[in-house]
Motif scaffolding. Sequence first.
Motif, PDB file in Angstrom:
ATOM      1  N   SER A 162       0.836  -1.199   0.000  1.00  0.00           N
ATOM      2  CA  SER A 162       0.000   0.000   0.000  1.00  0.00           C
ATOM      3  C   SER A 162       0.873   1.252   0.000  1.00  0.00           C
ATOM      4  O   SER A 162       0.367   2.366   0.139  1.00  0.00           O
ATOM      5  CB  SER A 162      -0.924   0.009   1.227  1.00  0.00           C
ATOM      6  OG  SER A 162      -0.161  -0.004   2.423  1.00  0.00           O
ATOM      7  N   ASN A 163       2.189   1.043  -0.161  1.00  0.00           N
ATOM      8  CA  ASN A 163       3.141   2.147  -0.168  1.00  0.00           C
ATOM      9  C   ASN A 163       3.420   2.529  -1.621  1.00  0.00           C
ATOM     10  O   ASN A 163       4.101   1.801  -2.356  1.00  0.00           O
ATOM     11  CB  ASN A 163       4.431   1.702   0.544  1.00  0.00           C
ATOM     12  CG  ASN A 163       5.463   2.821   0.636  1.00  0.00           C
ATOM     13  OD1 ASN A 163       5.925   3.315  -0.376  1.00  0.00           O
ATOM     14  ND2 ASN A 163       5.829   3.175   1.857  1.00  0.00           N
ATOM     15  N   HIS A 164       2.883   3.681  -2.045  1.00  0.00           N
ATOM     16  CA  HIS A 164       2.984   4.048  -3.458  1.00  0.00           C
ATOM     17  C   HIS A 164       4.430   4.257  -3.913  1.00  0.00           C
ATOM     18  O   HIS A 164       4.814   3.736  -4.989  1.00  0.00           O
ATOM     19  CB  HIS A 164       2.162   5.302  -3.739  1.00  0.00           C
ATOM     20  CG  HIS A 164       2.175   5.722  -5.171  1.00  0.00           C
ATOM     21  ND1 HIS A 164       1.531   5.013  -6.172  1.00  0.00           N
ATOM     22  CD2 HIS A 164       2.792   6.782  -5.792  1.00  0.00           C
ATOM     23  CE1 HIS A 164       1.743   5.598  -7.330  1.00  0.00           C
ATOM     24  NE2 HIS A 164       2.490   6.667  -7.126  1.00  0.00           N
ATOM     25  N   ALA A 170       5.928   0.911  -4.433  1.00  0.00           N
ATOM     26  CA  ALA A 170       5.356   0.268  -5.623  1.00  0.00           C
ATOM     27  C   ALA A 170       5.998   0.827  -6.886  1.00  0.00           C
ATOM     28  O   ALA A 170       6.359   0.074  -7.804  1.00  0.00           O
ATOM     29  CB  ALA A 170       3.851   0.483  -5.660  1.00  0.00           C
ATOM     30  N   GLN A 171       6.154   2.143  -6.955  1.00  0.00           N
ATOM     31  CA  GLN A 171       6.748   2.764  -8.134  1.00  0.00           C
ATOM     32  C   GLN A 171       8.207   2.367  -8.294  1.00  0.00           C
ATOM     33  O   GLN A 171       8.694   2.184  -9.418  1.00  0.00           O
ATOM     34  CB  GLN A 171       6.614   4.291  -8.051  1.00  0.00           C
ATOM     35  CG  GLN A 171       5.177   4.785  -8.160  1.00  0.00           C
ATOM     36  CD  GLN A 171       4.496   4.256  -9.410  1.00  0.00           C
ATOM     37  OE1 GLN A 171       3.643   3.376  -9.353  1.00  0.00           O
ATOM     38  NE2 GLN A 171       4.894   4.783 -10.551  1.00  0.00           N
ATOM     39  N   VAL A 182       1.601  -4.489  -9.575  1.00  0.00           N
ATOM     40  CA  VAL A 182       1.346  -4.041  -8.209  1.00  0.00           C
ATOM     41  C   VAL A 182      -0.043  -4.523  -7.814  1.00  0.00           C
ATOM     42  O   VAL A 182      -1.034  -4.232  -8.491  1.00  0.00           O
ATOM     43  CB  VAL A 182       1.419  -2.501  -8.101  1.00  0.00           C
ATOM     44  CG1 VAL A 182       1.098  -2.047  -6.676  1.00  0.00           C
ATOM     45  CG2 VAL A 182       2.788  -1.998  -8.538  1.00  0.00           C
TER      46      VAL A 182
END
Length: 418
Positions: free
Chosen positions: A348-350, A353-354, A367
Amino acid sequence: MSMEAEIRALAQETRRASRQVANLSTTVKDRVLMAMAEALVARKEFIQAENEKDLAAGRQKGLSAAMLDRLALSDKVLDSMVAGLKEVAALPDPVGEISEMVRRPSGIMVGRMRIPLGVIGMIYESRPNVTVDAAALCLKAGNAVILRGGSEALHSNLALARVLQDCLAAEEIAPAAIQVIPVTDREAVTCMLRLEEEIDLIIPRGGEGLIRFVAENSRIPVLKHYKGVCHVFVDESADLEMAANIVINGKIQRPGVCNALECLLVHRAVAAEFLPAIGARLAVAGVEMRGCPQTLALAPTAKPAAEEDWGMEFLDLILAVKVVNDIDEAMAHIVRYGSQHTEVIVTSNHPRAQRFIREVDASSVMVNASTRFSDGGQYGLGAEIGISTTKLHAYGPMGLRELTTRKFIVYGEGQVRV
């Protein structure tokens, strides 16, 4: 005529046919594809009678039930082939698409046009439905195709090719645009791989052994996909229920396919909560977990993982599991053991994820989604001819556009270079 001369003559015939196919209109191609769909239905008895010859030979040789199932052209399989032909007919035609037109300082207009590759060589095992799928995609993309299926499916493949060729002939298109190599001798493959002047691209589909043989013996560019060692990394910020569903789907839905999950990586911060729960669900589903020491301490049903389990494509209800300290360790594991097929982070950590999307080198990076989505149909390609884990000229599932290339086109008004 020698084997080499026979295969060369067949390829030369296909090369001549490819020039006609490359210039077919979308209307004609779609009409032929629809006629092929109708012909499969009309000639079902002939196709299934030829298929039964392969099945009978397979039973006599002691092929497994799973292999015989892959070989069988049941009503259901034929229906799916018919649907596939109609689906390809409905797809946009990429051939002739013009893009990137710009005017240069000299005054010339420069752009790019999408064109067919030419002659595609397909080498594949077992499933005779690949014969129709490959022929349909190659035809729609303006290519001719030479098909070399497994020896166990020879009668089936020849029967399917005959039906498709009859449809080409009815439209006054050279039947040689779709050819099946009519011999089972493996030397035919070796001969085929030497024909760099007649065949533009080789696409092998099958086990790692077949693909390595093709890659090592071909003078022609090969789009390779050795194996699918797909990972899911459960980050410390992951929704653990979501992560569990993604793991279960990736491992259990179809464990014998290349986009099935083979290795689970779990952040140490959530391992104590996540591993006992997912271990219990996997055990109920009949999955054998092979884990690192930390996994063994948290999942009682797990067995110790051997070194060869990391990087193994199990294609079975077996899952390698490792606890990692952070995303860096997870990505390092993927670099060492991955196969550039499909890699997933659940988080849930953007920013994390990126970073995973940016830094992980695989043909599909996801993702919060199951590895099972790594598929041409699921990506909106309509159908796929295979998955490439090399980067030239395609990476990932290959549809119509990946069966074409682009040439430069120039419009001038008498300009000369100074």
